[in-house]
Write a protein that holds these residues in place. Structure first.
Motif, PDB file in Angstrom:
ATOM      1  N   ALA A 158       5.587  -3.910   2.193  1.00 23.11           N
ATOM      2  CA  ALA A 158       6.226  -3.114   1.141  1.00 23.11           C
ATOM      3  C   ALA A 158       6.016  -1.624   1.396  1.00 23.11           C
ATOM      4  O   ALA A 158       6.908  -0.792   1.134  1.00 23.11           O
ATOM      5  N   GLN A 209       2.533  -8.709   2.453  1.00 22.03           N
ATOM      6  CA  GLN A 209       3.005  -8.231   1.164  1.00 22.03           C
ATOM      7  C   GLN A 209       2.764  -6.727   0.976  1.00 22.03           C
ATOM      8  O   GLN A 209       3.703  -5.958   0.778  1.00 22.03           O
ATOM      9  N   VAL A 210       1.497  -6.314   1.079  1.00 22.41           N
ATOM     10  CA  VAL A 210       1.173  -4.921   0.777  1.00 22.41           C
ATOM     11  C   VAL A 210       1.745  -3.978   1.836  1.00 22.41           C
ATOM     12  O   VAL A 210       2.520  -3.048   1.527  1.00 22.41           O
ATOM     13  N   ASP A 246      -1.661  -6.484  -6.797  1.00 20.38           N
ATOM     14  CA  ASP A 246      -2.099  -6.507  -8.191  1.00 20.38           C
ATOM     15  C   ASP A 246      -0.916  -6.191  -9.094  1.00 20.38           C
ATOM     16  O   ASP A 246      -0.620  -5.016  -9.372  1.00 20.38           O
ATOM     17  N   PRO A 247      -0.216  -7.236  -9.581  1.00 24.28           N
ATOM     18  CA  PRO A 247       0.982  -7.000 -10.399  1.00 24.28           C
ATOM     19  C   PRO A 247       0.692  -6.282 -11.719  1.00 24.28           C
ATOM     20  O   PRO A 247       1.623  -5.734 -12.329  1.00 24.28           O
ATOM     21  N   THR A 248      -0.548  -6.258 -12.154  1.00 27.53           N
ATOM     22  CA  THR A 248      -0.887  -5.612 -13.428  1.00 27.53           C
ATOM     23  C   THR A 248      -1.055  -4.099 -13.285  1.00 27.53           C
ATOM     24  O   THR A 248      -1.231  -3.401 -14.290  1.00 27.53           O
ATOM     25  N   HIS A 269      -0.117  -0.320 -13.019  1.00 24.80           N
ATOM     26  CA  HIS A 269       1.014   0.479 -13.498  1.00 24.80           C
ATOM     27  C   HIS A 269       1.004   1.904 -12.949  1.00 24.80           C
ATOM     28  O   HIS A 269       2.067   2.522 -12.821  1.00 24.80           O
ATOM     29  N   ARG A 300       4.374   0.591  -5.518  1.00 29.28           N
ATOM     30  CA  ARG A 300       5.096  -0.655  -5.273  1.00 29.28           C
ATOM     31  C   ARG A 300       4.334  -1.549  -4.293  1.00 29.28           C
ATOM     32  O   ARG A 300       4.271  -2.770  -4.455  1.00 29.28           O
ATOM     33  N   ASN A 338      -2.285 -11.590   3.374  1.00 30.33           N
ATOM     34  CA  ASN A 338      -1.491 -11.062   2.262  1.00 30.33           C
ATOM     35  C   ASN A 338      -1.313  -9.551   2.377  1.00 30.33           C
ATOM     36  O   ASN A 338      -0.286  -9.007   1.948  1.00 30.33           O
ATOM     37  N   TYR A 351       0.981  -1.535  -3.700  1.00 27.12           N
ATOM     38  CA  TYR A 351      -0.257  -2.020  -4.326  1.00 27.12           C
ATOM     39  C   TYR A 351       0.030  -3.068  -5.394  1.00 27.12           C
ATOM     40  O   TYR A 351      -0.800  -3.950  -5.648  1.00 27.12           O
ATOM     41  N   GLN A 352       1.205  -2.973  -6.025  1.00 25.76           N
ATOM     42  CA  GLN A 352       1.553  -3.980  -7.025  1.00 25.76           C
ATOM     43  C   GLN A 352       1.772  -5.353  -6.403  1.00 25.76           C
ATOM     44  O   GLN A 352       1.678  -6.372  -7.095  1.00 25.76           O
ATOM     45  N   ALA A 353       2.072  -5.359  -5.098  1.00 26.66           N
ATOM     46  CA  ALA A 353       2.205  -6.652  -4.410  1.00 26.66           C
ATOM     47  C   ALA A 353       0.878  -7.411  -4.409  1.00 26.66           C
ATOM     48  O   ALA A 353       0.849  -8.641  -4.399  1.00 26.66           O
TER      49      ALA A 353
END
Length: 328
Positions: A99, A95-96, A42-44, A46, A36, A91, A38-40
């Motif tokens: 989270a 963000q990262v 890089d949203p791609t 999975h 969660r 960021n 790391y997706q902040a």
């Protein structure tokens, strides 16, 4: 790094035991928490990469227990440098890492049965561990940024030096080309390579030199034509001058001839006038003699009793009277 290690010592044994509880409570949810976070950035994304997950788990095992050993600093330096190349530190913090911290705290709080009346201590130690970790992250971030700044300054300096050398070479090339033109060599062209930013100078010079050469060649051709025409004009002028002289001589001869003719005409006119005057005398004499000589028939002048000198004069007069007289 030595100063950072001294300013961030490991926890005491009591806190480390509580840290074991935090590790046991949270590490099972760590992969989901990290994904969660790391997706902040890089949203791609999975799934977590195995090597990245292993590094993060190893780091958390150190910070959750307050074990700030050399191995921790090595692992965190590797993680921080990797993240610094992917996301800027603002960021990363907003963000990262936010989270990441939020996921750790929520995972700890959800498992109340493991607190054993030590909830506040456990949460406090968790917050202490992540704040210690973030200080190390920022330390490496700033080292990374300073390194980038140093590299950028070095690159800028190298670029300035390179441009200075290029500018010096360009000035030499242009100076040689202009000197060749100044000496009259219109065939000179810049053949050596030049930096792209100033290559237009080379193109403009070569174009100018080619046009100048063409113009001078045209001027030379026109000059030769003018000189040839001038020679023709000079020859024509000489011919005209000779003809003018000849015509002037002819006019003089004609004038002289006209003068002679005029004189002859005048002379002839005068002679004619005199001859006419002489002819008028016998006529007047006849007018005088006719009243006294009544001739009934055509007598012969020779048989008349006139004196000899009058008979000759009378014959001449009669001959003249019988012919028309034309005065020219």
């Amino acid at each position: 790094m030595t100063d950072l290690k001294k300013s961030l010592p490991s926890w005491n044994s009591a806190d480390q035991k509580l840290g074991d509880v935090v590790w046991d409570t949270v590490h099972k949810d760590l992969e989901k928490i990290l994904l969660r976070a790391y997706q902040a950035a890089d949203p791609t994304l999975h799934t977590m990469k195995r090597d990245v997950l292993a590094e993060e788990e190893k780091k958390f095992s150190f910070i959750s227990r307050g074990n700030f050993c050399n191995e921790y600093f090595e692992v965190q330096e590797k993680i921080a440098n990797r993240l610094a190349g992917e996301v800027d530190y603002i960021n990363y913090l907003s963000q990262v890492y936010s989270a990441y911290v939020s996921g750790l705290v929520q995972s700890l709080i959800r498992k109340k049965t493991l607190f054993q009346g030590k909830k506040d201590q456990l949460v406090e130690l968790l917050i202490k561990s992540v704040l210690s970790d973030i200080s190390v992250v920022m330390y490496h971030y700033f080292i990374y940024l300073n390194k980038q700044a140093d590299e950028a300054r070095a690159a800028a300096q190298a670029e300035r030096e390179l441009r200075a050398r290029e500018d010096h070479d360009v000035i030499n090339v242009i100076s040689q080309a202009l000197e060749a033109l100044a000496q009259g060599d219109l065939t000179y062209r810049i053949e050596s390579g030049m930096p792209e930013r100033v290559d237009v100078l080379k193109q403009n010079f070569n174009t100018m030199a080619a046009q100048l050469e063409q113009t001078m060649a045209q001027i030379s051709t026109n000059t030769k034509d003018v000189m040839a025409n001038a020679d023709g004009i000079r020859q024509a002028s000489d011919d005209l001058s000779r003809r003018t002289e000849q015509q002037a001589a002819t006019l003089e001869e004609t004038s002289a001839a006209l003068t002679v003719i005029t004189q002859r005409v005048r002379q002839t006119t005068e002679e004619t006038r005199k001859a006419h005057h002489r002819l008028r005398q016998p006529r007047q004499m006849l007018r005088i003699l006719r009243p006294s000589c009544k001739i009934r028939s055509k007598p012969s002048i020779r048989s008349s009793n006139l004196p000899m000198r009058f008979r000759a004069l009378l014959e001449l007069s009669m001959t003249c009277l019988s012919r028309p007289i034309f005065l020219h």
